[in-house]
Write a protein that holds these residues in place. Structure first.
Motif, PDB file in Angstrom:
ATOM      1  N   HIS A  32       0.864  -1.181   0.000  1.00 56.75           N
ATOM      2  CA  HIS A  32       0.000   0.000   0.000  1.00 56.75           C
ATOM      3  C   HIS A  32       0.897   1.226   0.000  1.00 56.75           C
ATOM      4  CE1 HIS A  32      -3.444  -2.545   0.982  1.00 56.75           C
ATOM      5  NE2 HIS A  32      -4.205  -1.493   0.807  1.00 56.75           N
ATOM      6  N   GLU A  53      -4.219   5.217   5.308  1.00 52.99           N
ATOM      7  CA  GLU A  53      -4.583   5.411   3.894  1.00 52.99           C
ATOM      8  C   GLU A  53      -6.005   5.965   3.765  1.00 52.99           C
ATOM      9  OE1 GLU A  53      -4.177   2.525   5.439  1.00 52.99           O
ATOM     10  OE2 GLU A  53      -6.084   1.490   5.079  1.00 52.99           O
ATOM     11  N   TRP A  54      -6.717   6.103   4.911  1.00 54.86           N
ATOM     12  CA  TRP A  54      -8.069   6.692   4.917  1.00 54.86           C
ATOM     13  C   TRP A  54      -8.061   8.132   5.421  1.00 54.86           C
ATOM     14  CZ3 TRP A  54     -13.358   4.913   4.329  1.00 54.86           C
ATOM     15  CH2 TRP A  54     -13.446   3.691   3.645  1.00 54.86           C
ATOM     16  N   HIS A 101      -5.651   3.898  -4.766  1.00 51.39           N
ATOM     17  CA  HIS A 101      -6.444   3.622  -3.571  1.00 51.39           C
ATOM     18  C   HIS A 101      -7.665   4.537  -3.574  1.00 51.39           C
ATOM     19  CE1 HIS A 101      -7.197   2.620   0.725  1.00 51.39           C
ATOM     20  NE2 HIS A 101      -6.681   1.467   0.330  1.00 51.39           N
ATOM     21  N   ASP A 195     -11.207  -3.251  -4.614  1.00 56.40           N
ATOM     22  CA  ASP A 195     -11.594  -2.760  -3.295  1.00 56.40           C
ATOM     23  C   ASP A 195     -12.544  -1.585  -3.504  1.00 56.40           C
ATOM     24  OD1 ASP A 195      -9.552  -1.953  -0.335  1.00 56.40           O
ATOM     25  OD2 ASP A 195     -11.557  -2.783  -0.565  1.00 56.40           O
ATOM     26  N   GLU A 254     -10.169 -10.287   5.134  1.00 52.86           N
ATOM     27  CA  GLU A 254      -9.298  -9.112   5.310  1.00 52.86           C
ATOM     28  C   GLU A 254      -9.035  -8.950   6.800  1.00 52.86           C
ATOM     29  OE1 GLU A 254     -10.237  -5.590   2.973  1.00 52.86           O
ATOM     30  OE2 GLU A 254      -9.847  -4.359   4.765  1.00 52.86           O
TER      31      GLU A 254
HETATM   32  C1  H76 Z   1     -11.348  -0.792   4.278  1.00 56.57           C
HETATM   33  C2  H76 Z   1     -10.449  -0.935   3.583  1.00 56.57           C
HETATM   34  C3  H76 Z   1      -9.335  -1.091   2.683  1.00 56.57           C
HETATM   35  N1  H76 Z   1      -9.148  -2.507   2.322  1.00 56.57           N
HETATM   36  C4  H76 Z   1      -7.789  -2.883   2.647  1.00 56.57           C
HETATM   37  C5  H76 Z   1      -7.237  -3.915   1.691  1.00 56.57           C
HETATM   38  C6  H76 Z   1      -7.043  -1.567   2.618  1.00 56.57           C
HETATM   39  O1  H76 Z   1      -6.835  -1.091   1.296  1.00 56.57           O
HETATM   40  C7  H76 Z   1      -8.059  -0.680   3.351  1.00 56.57           C
HETATM   41  O2  H76 Z   1      -7.800   0.691   3.181  1.00 56.57           O
END
Ligand code: H76
Length: 438
Positions: A32, A53-54, A101, A195, A254
């Protein structure tokens, strides 16, 4: 069963060579990387409580300010060969890399948006060199792609008005254009990991998504697409309204692992896992429990023992280097794989009664069963129960082939394997060669 136009188009596992190769991988790496790696979970001196990443979704962050991070993206120390070499040493057989993303920033010079590396100080394509470096080492590449795109003004969370519908039609074409662009630019990519497909806007696109999936498969025969890409016409995701899995493998695991074989419904699947509790992009602060090499090896063993692959996530730093903790884990896992990878690659569910000492893995197409031992009993005796009329022809320590064991028969097809030593530094593997003596 319900008549479905856009449900599962295949019942049961794919049996082609591309999927058999995917099934055999065992261990993978997730990467990522993007603009979120720059702020690394911090904004105006405050820590964001969610996943790094959010960050753009945090109310304290304005979209404009976040998007201007593009002008700071300049990973001067990025070296695709070095990432791929780390992965090679770790023993991974495939890598899943974020091309885009949820924030919408593209790590490839897409011609369908300006929000890409091409307009950053770095300028150059990131995906191409990564694909080349990993392919060169025999590590297959899967491209992660987020349907949800917070940068694109035509993105909608739901379609409520005619204006929404017109905008989202533009968004669907943009999405199709980018996906066909990725498949054209990176023809050796083996699959797509989707995703950001949970919102109503996309869930309502059963027909569009189904035809796009068909178009991509026609363009790239053998392409591997998971269950998270599309919903059926009743809005069912992963499993259609008849309970059949859509796509080639289940993408529901996940940050979690199935407990027993019944949980995987005979499907292929992979588990994608973070090192800290829930951080995928680089985060300055890793809160909570950080998984150790042994914990990750046990997760790997458990996944392979239940017919899945285990994919460990790396969140590279904004300068393009990997963080020390991740390099250390890659090294520790690699050392273990250097001795025991035979028990991981081409592994499958052995169909034996699960024992407390660890996990069984059967080598596909052979009579070899691996015992991946994580919990040595005080007695030093490992219990093994085989199907009736199955005899053991040979037992040895994978890490020390000269070390043979003479199993003690304690019942019908039931044995004790008495370990020669009490303390072990690392999980280890005992190989059972069985014979059918019916
Ligand atoms: C929620 C979510 C996303 N799924 C994971 C694989 C990451 O990419 C996360 O940000």
């Amino acid at each position: 069963p319900i008549a479905l136009q856009h449900g599962a188009h295949r019942i049961g596992r794919r049996t082609d060579a591309d999927m058999e190769k995917w099934r055999a991988y065992g261990l993978g790496q997730f990467i990522h990387w993007g603009l979120y790696s720059i702020p690394a979970g911090e904004w105006n001196g405050k820590q964001y409580s969610g996943a790094a990443e959010w960050l753009k979704s945090w109310k304290e962050v304005s979209a404009t300010a976040y998007d201007s991070l593009m002008y700071q993206f300049n990973p001067t120390k990025f070296n695709a060969e070095s990432w791929a070499e780390t992965a090679k040493q770790m023993g991974v057989k495939y890598v899943t890399i974020t091309t885009k993303h949820h924030d919408g920033f593209c790590l490839w010079p897409s011609k369908y948006t300006n929000f890409t590396v091409a307009n950053s100080p770095y300028k150059k394509d990131i995906i191409g060199p990564l694909v080349k470096a990993y392919d060169k080492r025999g590590i297959d590449v899967i491209l992660y792609f987020s349907i949800m795109d917070w940068h694109n003004p035509d993105w909608r969370y739901d379609i409520k008005t005619r204006e929404d519908s017109i905008a989202f039609d533009r968004f669907k074409q943009f999405t199709r254009n980018q996906l066909l662009e990725l498949l054209t630019l990176y023809p050796t990519a083996k699959g797509l990991w989707f995703d950001g497909t949970w919102d109503k806007s996309w869930v309502k696109q059963a027909a569009f998504a189904d035809s796009l999936e068909k178009e991509m498969r026609a363009m790239r025969p053998g392409l591997i697409i998971g269950s998270r890409f599309r919903a059926d016409e009743y809005g069912k995701r992963h499993f259609d309204s008849n309970g059949n899995m859509m796509g080639d493998y289940e993408q529901g695991w996940e940050r979690k692992i199935p407990e027993k074989i019944a949980d995987v419904h005979g499907n292929d699947w992979d588990c994608v896992m973070t090192v800290p509790e829930n951080q995928w992009g680089y985060s300055k602060v890793w809160k909570g429990h950080i998984k150790t090499t042994d914990e990750l090896l046990e997760m790997l063993a458990k996944c392979v023992s239940l017919d899945g692959n285990f994919v460990l996530n790396f969140g590279p730093k904004p300068d393009g280097t990997l963080r020390t903790e991740e390099l250390d884990l890659a090294k520790g896992i690699g050392e273990w794989m250097g001795i025991n990878s035979e028990a991981i690659y081409n592994g499958e569910y052995a169909g034996l009664v699960k024992q407390d000492w660890g996990y069984y893995v059967k080598k596909t197409g052979t009579n070899k069963i691996y015992m991946l031992v994580f919990n040595v009993p005080v007695s030093g005796a490992l219990n093994v129960v085989l199907p009736s009329r199955t005899a053991i022809s040979k037992v040895y320590d994978l890490g020390n082939p000269g070390q043979n064991y003479a199993p003690e028969e304690i019942g019908t097809s039931a044995y004790f394997i008495h370990l020669k030593q009490q303390t072990f530094k690392r999980p280890f593997v005992i190989v059972l060669e069985t014979a059918d003596n019916s």
